[in-house]
Structures are given as C-alpha cells and as structure tokens.
Design an enzyme around this catalytic site. Structure first.
Site, PDB file in Angstrom:
ATOM      1  N   GLY A 116      58.768  28.795  36.384  1.00 39.63           N
ATOM      2  CA  GLY A 116      59.310  27.749  37.268  1.00 39.63           C
ATOM      3  C   GLY A 116      59.893  26.593  36.473  1.00 39.63           C
ATOM      4  N   THR A 117      59.120  26.093  35.522  1.00 39.72           N
ATOM      5  CA  THR A 117      59.555  24.945  34.711  1.00 39.72           C
ATOM      6  C   THR A 117      60.769  25.323  33.859  1.00 39.72           C
ATOM      7  OG1 THR A 117      57.284  24.172  34.619  1.00 39.72           O
ATOM      8  CG2 THR A 117      58.776  23.281  32.953  1.00 39.72           C
ATOM      9  N   THR A 137      52.193  30.210  29.801  1.00 38.09           N
ATOM     10  CA  THR A 137      51.526  30.798  30.960  1.00 38.09           C
ATOM     11  C   THR A 137      50.331  31.615  30.506  1.00 38.09           C
ATOM     12  OG1 THR A 137      51.644  32.623  32.557  1.00 38.09           O
ATOM     13  CG2 THR A 137      53.372  32.575  30.936  1.00 38.09           C
ATOM     14  N   ILE A 138      49.215  31.436  31.194  1.00 41.60           N
ATOM     15  CA  ILE A 138      48.071  32.291  30.834  1.00 41.60           C
ATOM     16  C   ILE A 138      48.350  33.719  31.310  1.00 41.60           C
ATOM     17  CG2 ILE A 138      46.359  30.426  30.910  1.00 41.60           C
ATOM     18  CD1 ILE A 138      45.320  31.795  33.546  1.00 41.60           C
ATOM     19  N   ASP A 139      49.246  33.853  32.309  1.00 41.36           N
ATOM     20  CA  ASP A 139      49.511  35.177  32.887  1.00 41.36           C
ATOM     21  C   ASP A 139      50.331  36.090  31.956  1.00 41.36           C
ATOM     22  OD1 ASP A 139      48.300  34.056  35.049  1.00 41.36           O
ATOM     23  OD2 ASP A 139      49.980  34.257  36.418  1.00 41.36           O
ATOM     24  N   ARG A 174      24.707  47.557  41.725  1.00 44.69           N
ATOM     25  CA  ARG A 174      25.762  47.055  42.606  1.00 44.69           C
ATOM     26  C   ARG A 174      27.149  47.309  42.035  1.00 44.69           C
ATOM     27  NH1 ARG A 174      22.982  41.177  43.550  1.00 44.69           N
ATOM     28  NH2 ARG A 174      22.005  41.617  45.551  1.00 44.69           N
ATOM     29  N   ARG A 277      29.374  42.910  45.479  1.00 43.88           N
ATOM     30  CA  ARG A 277      29.545  41.455  45.421  1.00 43.88           C
ATOM     31  C   ARG A 277      30.941  41.134  44.879  1.00 43.88           C
ATOM     32  NH1 ARG A 277      25.729  41.736  48.139  1.00 43.88           N
ATOM     33  NH2 ARG A 277      23.666  40.767  47.889  1.00 43.88           N
ATOM     34  N   HIS A 283      40.606  29.394  38.329  1.00 44.19           N
ATOM     35  CA  HIS A 283      41.028  28.353  37.383  1.00 44.19           C
ATOM     36  C   HIS A 283      40.133  28.228  36.161  1.00 44.19           C
ATOM     37  CE1 HIS A 283      43.205  27.443  41.038  1.00 44.19           C
ATOM     38  NE2 HIS A 283      44.103  26.866  40.270  1.00 44.19           N
TER      39      HIS A 283
HETATM   40  O1  F6P Z   1      49.641  29.724  35.687  1.00 37.70           O
HETATM   41  C1  F6P Z   1      49.880  30.705  36.640  1.00 37.70           C
HETATM   42  C2  F6P Z   1      48.721  30.783  37.522  1.00 37.70           C
HETATM   43  O2  F6P Z   1      47.615  30.867  36.715  1.00 37.70           O
HETATM   44  C3  F6P Z   1      48.797  31.965  38.510  1.00 37.70           C
HETATM   45  O3  F6P Z   1      48.157  33.102  38.066  1.00 37.70           O
HETATM   46  C4  F6P Z   1      48.143  31.385  39.729  1.00 37.70           C
HETATM   47  O4  F6P Z   1      48.620  32.038  40.884  1.00 37.70           O
HETATM   48  C5  F6P Z   1      48.550  29.968  39.676  1.00 37.70           C
HETATM   49  O5  F6P Z   1      48.617  29.629  38.324  1.00 37.70           O
HETATM   50  C6  F6P Z   1      47.610  29.047  40.406  1.00 37.70           C
HETATM   51  O6  F6P Z   1      48.012  27.742  40.228  1.00 37.70           O
HETATM   52  P1  F6P Z   1      47.508  26.474  41.039  1.00 37.70           P
HETATM   53  O7  F6P Z   1      46.331  26.869  41.861  1.00 37.70           O
HETATM   54  O8  F6P Z   1      47.165  25.489  39.970  1.00 37.70           O
HETATM   55  O9  F6P Z   1      48.653  26.050  41.866  1.00 37.70           O
END
Ligand code: F6P
Length: 359
Positions: A116-117, A137-139, A174, A277, A283
């Site tokens: 996005g940025t 990005t952590i993703d 479980r 479970r 986060h």
């Molecule tokens: O940085 C990307 C991410 O970790 C996505 O995996 C997740 O959907 C999003 O951030 C959640 O971001 P926030 O809850 O801070 O808007």
C-alpha cells in the site's frame, strides 16, 4: 541534501534498524535527515516532522515498532475525512503533500512500507516527488525482493508458539488450530508450520478442502498420534468459499481479515469428534525484538536506500536479490503480490514429509 523518512502501513520488527541506517548513512554523507511522524499524514495539516541526529537513533536496533509511528489509514490519495453529519468520506490530499515537501525544502523522501505504502510512493513519484521505497512486510508478500525484514522474526514467534502448543495438545489429545497473519501469501504459515512441526498448513495459495484435513487428522489418530497442530493463514479460504473478513474497510482503510481459524476449528470438531481449540497469534507476530537476521536486513535496506538517493534512483525501491542489494522500479512490483509458488521447495518439502496442505 535534505532527506526525509516515513514509515507507513502496519509496523514490522526491524523498522528501527532501517531508520537508524538511513539516518547514519545520510549524516555520514553530510546530509540533513528528517523523520516524518505517523506516515504520510505527518506532511498534512500541521507538519509533524523532526530533525534526526545520531542521538535520535541511538540504541534502537533491537527495539520493535517504529520510533516514527505509522498508520494504515494514511493514504493521501484517499484521505479519510469526517463530515459534519458524522459520515466519513475519502478526499485526495496528494497536492498538499507535494506542497509541504517543497515548503520544507526537502530533496528526497525514503518511504518505508508494504504494498500500500509503496503504491502511494509510486503515485507521488509520478506526480514529481523524488522518492525511494523500502519494502516492509512481515507477510513477505512484496514482489521484487527475495525477502523483507520482519518476516524472520514473525516466523520465529509463530514457530515458538507452535512448539509450545505441542505439549498441551498432546496432553489433552486435542487439535489446536492456530491462525497466523498472511493476507495474500502463506509464507508465514508455511515457514512456521514447517519449522514448528505442524501437521496441517492452510495457505491463501491453496484453497482448502476440509475433507482432506479431517482425513489427515484421522490418519494421525489411527497411527496413535492423538493430537494435531493445524496452522492457517488469515487469508486462507475453502475451495468453494470466500476469505473470512472480520471488519469491512472504513474510509481510508482496508478490510480486516481474521476468523478463518474458528471456521476450521468448528468443522474439525464436528467432523472428527476431536476436542479442538482455536487461537489467533495476530499482532503478536508484528511485535518484539527483531531477530539478528532482520536487524541486519533492515540495516542493509536502510543503507541501500540512502545509496539509491545518492544515485538519484527515484521511483525505485531497494530489494534483496541475494547476495546483492539492488534497486527495482516501483512500477514493476505494484499490485503483484509475492505469493508462495506451488512448485517451491518448501511446498515440496511439506508434501514429501506428509504434511497436509488442504488439497
Ligand atoms: O502487515 C500486514 C498485516 O500483517 C496483514 O497480515 C494483516 O492482515 C494486517 O497487517 C493487519 O493490520 P492491522 O490490523 O494493523 O490493520
């Protein structure tokens, strides 16, 4: 040279390492450096920018978060504005960004952020802003770079959680279903699932068939393994179903994903009879002290960004193309998420080890 840094979108471990490297390498060149607070928003209204010296970046490399603050509702092209009737609308404030930049006599902007940025950075560059991007990005879903900082720390945190869940899962016989971040890409699910010993890994790239998941759990049960660990990325979805959305996007923001874990856990409980479970790491994966790998990567990205500014590589982002740091035109990576290739070695390794990928 007067260079500004901004961090935008969700935070990621090692953002502070990037900031430190940018500041120190700029000062080393005799440049002035400024930090823009809270993403691009720091250039709107009352400019919120701070002069950065060596002292301002002392002792921050091991710290999570970003000392500059960030927001994922900070798109100047779609700025959220509240109307007198309480309704939110989106307005284009990009011209104000360009004006603020000029007024502050800045020569370059280093924008650190995810897809996005980087998209905003690209659009601002097209409007004449001299900008260099740093992918974050952590993703790990930004294209054009082998890896992004923050990913390794997130995987370590998730793998650690999976490992801890083994003992309680086994004691209670479980099924534990764990949701990890990963909107469009299953890198975190796959990497943490493999290294944390998961039995089932569900990712956005492979729409899942729950029957296959039940089968895998029953197979384990039959072989005497009376517990199972399932990892599911937030963006994973059933083969005939949609992504689970927790909240619709508000003005200036994107929709929030999450909750697929409950769907999967409920279905497993109902169809296998196993006590199940569900938990969401969410986060937690964005927090904590960055791993040494991420610190180093962040420092390298930051220094490379300053090098790119010196070479006037505007409209580019820095990227790791192992073993080298390179620059890639932002245009080439926009809107092309880096997803897990289905023929990748990690996917093959998972299949070869008998891990169920939901297909
Ligand atoms: O940085 C990307 C991410 O970790 C996505 O995996 C997740 O959907 C999003 O951030 C959640 O971001 P926030 O809850 O801070 O808007």
């Amino acid at each position: 040279m007067r260079v500004a840094i901004s961090t935008g979108g969700g935070d990621a471990p090692a953002l502070n390492a990037v900031i430190r490297a940018i500041v120190l390498s700029s000062l080393q060149r005799g440049w002035e450096v400024f930090g823009i607070k809270r993403g691009f928003g720091g250039l709107l209204g009352e400019p919120n920018i701070v002069s950065m010296d060596r002292q301002s970046v002392r002792g921050i490399v091991h710290m999570g978060g970003t000392i500059l603050g960030t927001t994922n509702r900070g798109n100047p092209f779609h700025w959220p504005q509240r109307q007198s009737d309480g309704q939110w609308i989106e307005v284009d404030r990009s011209t104000e960004i360009l004006e603020a930049f000029k007024q502050l006599a800045l020569d370059a902007l280093i924008a650190v952020g995810g897809d996005g940025t980087l998209h905003i950075a690209y659009d601002l560059w097209k409007r004449g802003l001299p900008v260099v991007g740093v992918p974050k990005t952590i993703d790990r879903d930004v294209a054009g770079t082998v890896i992004t900082f923050g990913f390794d720390t997130a995987v370590n945190t998730a793998a650690d959680a999976l490992e801890k869940l083994h003992s309680t899962a086994e004691s209670h016989e479980r099924v534990m279903v764990v949701e990890v971040m990963g909107r469009y890409a299953g890198w975190i699910a796959l990497s943490s699932g493999l290294s944390g010993g998961a039995d089932v890994i569900l990712m956005p790239e492979i729409p899942f068939d729950l029957e296959k998941v039940y089968k895998a759990i029953r197979r384990r049960e039959a072989s005497g393994r009376r517990f199972s660990i399932v990892v599911v990325a937030e963006g994973a979805h059933p083969k005939d179903g949609a992504i689970t959305v927790k909240a619709q996007g508000t003005a200036g923001g994107v929709e929030r994903l999450g909750g697929v874990v409950d769907l999967v856990a409920k279905a497993i409980a109902e169809n296998t009879g196993k006590e199940t479970r569900a938990l969401t790491l969410g986060h937690l994966l964005r927090g904590g002290s960055p791993s040494a790998f991420d610190r180093l990567l962040g420092l390298r990205f930051g220094a490379a960004a300053v090098r790119a500014v010196a070479e006037e590589k505007f409209g580019h982002m820095v990227a790791l193309m192992s073993p080298n740091m390179v620059t890639v035109p932002l245009e080439a990576v926009m809107g092309k998420p880096n997803r897990v290739p289905l023929d990748s070695d990690s996917v093959m390794a998972a299949r070869e080890m008998g891990i169920c990928l939901g297909d």
